[in-house]
Design a protein around this motif. Structure first.
Motif, PDB file in Angstrom:
ATOM      1  N   ALA A  85       0.833  -1.206   0.000  1.00 57.38           N
ATOM      2  CA  ALA A  85       0.000   0.000   0.000  1.00 57.38           C
ATOM      3  C   ALA A  85       0.869   1.258   0.000  1.00 57.38           C
ATOM      4  N   TRP A  86       1.943   1.248   0.780  1.00 57.72           N
ATOM      5  CA  TRP A  86       2.851   2.392   0.808  1.00 57.72           C
ATOM      6  C   TRP A  86       3.513   2.576  -0.558  1.00 57.72           C
ATOM      7  N   ALA A  91       5.409   5.222  -5.339  1.00 56.75           N
ATOM      8  CA  ALA A  91       6.161   4.861  -6.544  1.00 56.75           C
ATOM      9  C   ALA A  91       5.204   4.643  -7.717  1.00 56.75           C
ATOM     10  N   PRO A  92       5.722   4.702  -8.924  1.00 51.84           N
ATOM     11  CA  PRO A  92       4.885   4.419 -10.096  1.00 51.84           C
ATOM     12  C   PRO A  92       4.386   2.966 -10.068  1.00 51.84           C
ATOM     13  N   SER A  94       4.139   0.809 -12.346  1.00 50.30           N
ATOM     14  CA  SER A  94       5.005  -0.124 -13.068  1.00 50.30           C
ATOM     15  C   SER A  94       6.143  -0.633 -12.190  1.00 50.30           C
ATOM     16  N   LEU A  95       6.623   0.189 -11.262  1.00 50.01           N
ATOM     17  CA  LEU A  95       7.648  -0.268 -10.328  1.00 50.01           C
ATOM     18  C   LEU A  95       7.044  -1.110  -9.212  1.00 50.01           C
ATOM     19  N   VAL A  96       5.853  -0.731  -8.759  1.00 51.03           N
ATOM     20  CA  VAL A  96       5.199  -1.463  -7.682  1.00 51.03           C
ATOM     21  C   VAL A  96       4.895  -2.894  -8.124  1.00 51.03           C
ATOM     22  N   SER A  97       4.591  -3.077  -9.399  1.00 54.43           N
ATOM     23  CA  SER A  97       4.275  -4.424  -9.891  1.00 54.43           C
ATOM     24  C   SER A  97       5.448  -5.386  -9.734  1.00 54.43           C
ATOM     25  N   THR A  98       6.660  -4.869  -9.688  1.00 62.53           N
ATOM     26  CA  THR A  98       7.828  -5.736  -9.537  1.00 62.53           C
ATOM     27  C   THR A  98       7.952  -6.293  -8.116  1.00 62.53           C
ATOM     28  N   TYR A  99       7.281  -5.661  -7.172  1.00 64.71           N
ATOM     29  CA  TYR A  99       7.287  -6.122  -5.778  1.00 64.71           C
ATOM     30  C   TYR A  99       6.827  -7.574  -5.682  1.00 64.71           C
ATOM     31  N   SER A 100       5.780  -7.914  -6.417  1.00 68.61           N
ATOM     32  CA  SER A 100       5.235  -9.278  -6.372  1.00 68.61           C
ATOM     33  C   SER A 100       6.237 -10.314  -6.866  1.00 68.61           C
ATOM     34  N   THR A 141      11.445   1.368 -16.775  1.00 68.35           N
ATOM     35  CA  THR A 141      10.514   2.304 -16.152  1.00 68.35           C
ATOM     36  C   THR A 141      11.176   3.616 -15.766  1.00 68.35           C
ATOM     37  N   THR A 142      12.380   3.539 -15.236  1.00 68.42           N
ATOM     38  CA  THR A 142      13.061   4.759 -14.789  1.00 68.42           C
ATOM     39  C   THR A 142      13.875   5.407 -15.901  1.00 68.42           C
TER      40      THR A 142
END
Length: 144
Positions: A85-86, A91-92, A94-100, A141-142
């Protein structure tokens, strides 16, 4: 008033259902209810209850089972969800999706450190592949 009209419809404007002021509270309710329903379903089909599980070597420790269950609830579920959630706010997407993708790699590292699990070649190859994919996504992404 027309005969088919409801008396209250003319007198008061349409009301929308009451909404919670906190999306976090709504999420907590959903997670708790989902966890309870799935726990009850598991018990109904014969899944073991923490503390009643015998280990493969025949030992079976209620304390160890409850500790593992607590870890999964607190660290894996609550802390993981809070971090996700944070990240969505900070963050964008597209970057958050890499967390999984990175979560299984972290889980393997925790298992190695905390439980002394051996690092198998297939696990090492999978972790390297995941980390390479995450690095490629972050780079695209970056713009780096």
């Amino acid at each position: 008033m027309p005969p088919d009209a409801h008396p209250s419809s003319a007198a008061s404007p349409a009301r929308s259902p009451r909404r919670s002021s906190s999306a976090g509270a709504s999420t907590v309710v959903q997670l708790v209810v989902g966890g309870l329903v799935l726990s009850l379903a598991g018990i109904a089909v014969g899944e073991a209850v923490p503390g009643a599980v015998a280990t493969p070597d025949g030992g079976g420790s209620g304390v160890a089972s409850w500790a593992a269950f607590g870890y999964l609830v607190v660290v894996d579920s609550l802390a993981g969800f809070a971090l996700f959630a944070w990240l969505l706010r900070a963050a964008p997407v597209s970057l958050v999706s890499t967390y999984s993708y990175a979560v299984p790699v972290v889980a393997c590292l925790v298992a190695m450190i905390a439980l002394g699990e051996p690092l198998q070649p297939a696990v090492l190859a999978g972790a390297a592949l995941i980390l390479a994919a995450v690095a490629a996504e972050v780079r695209v992404t970056t713009g780096g």
